[in-house]
Design a protein around this motif. Structure first.
Motif, PDB file in Angstrom:
ATOM      1  N   ASP A  65      61.906  64.865  24.198  1.00 34.38           N
ATOM      2  CA  ASP A  65      62.589  64.940  22.764  1.00 34.38           C
ATOM      3  C   ASP A  65      61.374  64.490  21.707  1.00 34.38           C
ATOM      4  OD1 ASP A  65      64.391  65.053  20.768  1.00 34.38           O
ATOM      5  OD2 ASP A  65      64.864  62.926  20.950  1.00 34.38           O
ATOM      6  N   HIS A  81      70.490  70.223  28.661  1.00 36.47           N
ATOM      7  CA  HIS A  81      70.199  69.755  27.216  1.00 36.47           C
ATOM      8  C   HIS A  81      69.795  71.052  26.398  1.00 36.47           C
ATOM      9  CE1 HIS A  81      69.426  65.992  29.487  1.00 36.47           C
ATOM     10  NE2 HIS A  81      69.111  65.527  28.346  1.00 36.47           N
ATOM     11  N   LYS A  93      68.143  67.831  23.279  1.00 37.87           N
ATOM     12  CA  LYS A  93      69.333  67.046  22.778  1.00 37.87           C
ATOM     13  C   LYS A  93      70.633  67.459  23.714  1.00 37.87           C
ATOM     14  CE  LYS A  93      67.467  64.850  19.046  1.00 37.87           C
ATOM     15  NZ  LYS A  93      67.056  63.551  19.028  1.00 37.87           N
ATOM     16  N   ARG A  94      71.508  66.653  23.885  1.00 37.27           N
ATOM     17  CA  ARG A  94      72.737  66.808  24.728  1.00 37.27           C
ATOM     18  C   ARG A  94      73.987  67.191  23.413  1.00 37.27           C
ATOM     19  NH1 ARG A  94      75.309  64.223  27.945  1.00 37.27           N
ATOM     20  NH2 ARG A  94      75.883  65.571  29.696  1.00 37.27           N
ATOM     21  N   GLY A  95      73.661  67.874  22.697  1.00 36.70           N
ATOM     22  CA  GLY A  95      74.961  68.172  21.468  1.00 36.70           C
ATOM     23  C   GLY A  95      76.003  68.910  22.239  1.00 36.70           C
ATOM     24  N   ARG A 102      75.142  74.394  28.388  1.00 34.18           N
ATOM     25  CA  ARG A 102      73.927  73.575  27.602  1.00 34.18           C
ATOM     26  C   ARG A 102      72.769  73.451  28.653  1.00 34.18           C
ATOM     27  NH1 ARG A 102      76.851  68.685  26.380  1.00 34.18           N
ATOM     28  NH2 ARG A 102      76.777  68.189  28.545  1.00 34.18           N
ATOM     29  N   GLU A 212      72.049  69.258  17.444  1.00 27.50           N
ATOM     30  CA  GLU A 212      71.060  67.732  17.365  1.00 27.50           C
ATOM     31  C   GLU A 212      71.900  66.676  17.543  1.00 27.50           C
ATOM     32  OE1 GLU A 212      68.702  67.891  13.998  1.00 27.50           O
ATOM     33  OE2 GLU A 212      67.892  70.136  14.406  1.00 27.50           O
ATOM     34  N   GLU A 213      73.049  66.771  17.654  1.00 27.07           N
ATOM     35  CA  GLU A 213      74.137  65.424  18.173  1.00 27.07           C
ATOM     36  C   GLU A 213      74.692  64.947  16.973  1.00 27.07           C
ATOM     37  OE1 GLU A 213      72.035  62.849  20.732  1.00 27.07           O
ATOM     38  OE2 GLU A 213      71.480  64.291  22.285  1.00 27.07           O
ATOM     39  N   GLU A 214      74.417  65.525  15.798  1.00 23.83           N
ATOM     40  CA  GLU A 214      75.046  65.013  14.672  1.00 23.83           C
ATOM     41  C   GLU A 214      76.701  65.259  14.704  1.00 23.83           C
ATOM     42  OE1 GLU A 214      73.839  63.571  12.069  1.00 23.83           O
ATOM     43  OE2 GLU A 214      71.699  63.780  12.720  1.00 23.83           O
ATOM     44  N   ASN A 215      77.430  64.514  13.837  1.00 25.32           N
ATOM     45  CA  ASN A 215      78.974  64.401  14.197  1.00 25.32           C
ATOM     46  C   ASN A 215      79.541  65.705  13.293  1.00 25.32           C
ATOM     47  OD1 ASN A 215      81.786  63.711  13.702  1.00 25.32           O
ATOM     48  ND2 ASN A 215      81.262  61.589  14.230  1.00 25.32           N
TER      49      ASN A 215
END
Length: 329
Positions: A65, A81, A93-95, A102, A212-215
């Protein structure tokens, strides 16, 4: 003048064979960077970079990353990932999963299209279901080129067929001609980036950030489509439906994404799991009742023991009804 220098490739079942042949035909001085998502089990190591290094003349690695993008390099998504691109940087990332995968092909393609627009060449190879179709739709919408392996020669034609049915495909070629085609395409200059409507640009930005793991809940992803009565097979969250041309997709408020066919596959899996859970609970009931009946019989309470044995018979009858449903799929 800017040329097409970002190649994103998605493959699933049968993909290792196709990728090995494709990479073997690429020149060592290819003026582009290649990003590959090959579906693989989350808990299994990936030997694909080693396989591609033996097959061809372009260095292949699994990135970390934040690694800066190197030209003339192949990046392979690590297991479990997402492989993404942002501002000349590789993101790992692990979104949330997309289409129950994934790494996700769609997530890579959207990320590349969002950042590089017409500089992107999208390639979908052999595979099952339709991961890659939505991502390719975005690649085309932002001025990129769409390439598929000819479905008729693919070991598993579902993925390239789905792209052909839902996206305007620029090139459909056998894997033996793919390297020469990509070499030629990377030498072409690009047109200006198409301008999306503000709401479409905002939705694309949100979906890239989710990977990208954003909420996704904080980004109000449910406002980006029509609320659906369906629930997410992964988390049972509320979902919204998103129309992309002829393709219908779903996204839940926690971030999981599905096409209609992958959602159906997920629902079928949930139904099977529910049936097995019901069988397990009934069998545990039988074991508990059997133990209780034995204790009652040993204590001389035959009448109460018989009531328990009647309940055992009823539970066993229910089990016999459920098991054929599981095996029938």
């Amino acid at each position: 003048m800017t040329k097409r220098d970002i190649v994103v490739i998605g493959a699933s079942a049968g993909g290792v064979y196709a990728l090995r042949e494709l990479v073997a035909g690429l020149p060592p001085d290819l003026s582009a960077t290649i990003f590959i998502v090959q579906h693989i089990a989350a808990d299994a190591p990936s030997y694909l970079p080693r396989i591609l290094n033996f097959a061809g003349n372009i260095k292949a690695t699994q990135p970390v990353d934040g690694e800066p993008i190197q030209r003339g390099h192949i990046y392979v998504a690590p297991p479990d990932h997402h492989l993404l691109i942002e501002n000349e940087t590789v993101l790992v990332k692990r979104g949330p999963k997309e289409n129950r995968f994934r790494p996700s092909i769609d997530a890579l393609f959207r990320s590349a299209a969002y950042c590089y627009g017409p500089r992107v060449i999208g390639v979908v190879l052999t595979g099952l279901l339709n991961d890659g179709t939505s991502g390719m739709w975005t690649v085309k919408r932002l001025g990129g080129v769409s390439v598929i392996q000819e479905p008729e020669e693919a070991l598993y034609p579902s993925m390239p067929e789905s792209v052909r049915e839902n996206v305007v495909v620029d090139h459909s070629v056998p894997i033996s001609e793919m390297a020469a085609l990509l070499t030629r395409l990377t030498q072409e200059t690009v047109n200006e980036r198409p301008i999306l409507a503000q709401k479409d640009q905002l939705r694309l930005q949100k979906e890239v950030k989710i990977a990208e793991e954003e909420n996704s809940f904080d980004m109000t992803i449910l406002e980006e489509g029509d609320l659906s009565p369906l629930t997410c097979p992964e988390c049972h969250g509320v979902m919204t439906s998103i129309q992309e041309g002829t393709l219908l997709r779903y996204r839940c408020h926690t971030g999981h994404g599905y096409t209609a066919s992958s959602l159906l596959s997920g629902v079928k899996r949930s139904v099977e799991e529910s049936l097995w859970n019901a069988i397990r609970a009934l069998e545990e009931t039988v074991m508990l009742l059997e133990k209780a009946a034995q204790v009652l019989e040993e204590g001389g309470n035959v009448r109460a023991a018989q009531e328990y044995r009647t309940q055992i018979s009823e539970a066993e009858w229910k089990i016999r009804q459920l098991r054929p449903l599981v095996f029938a799929g």
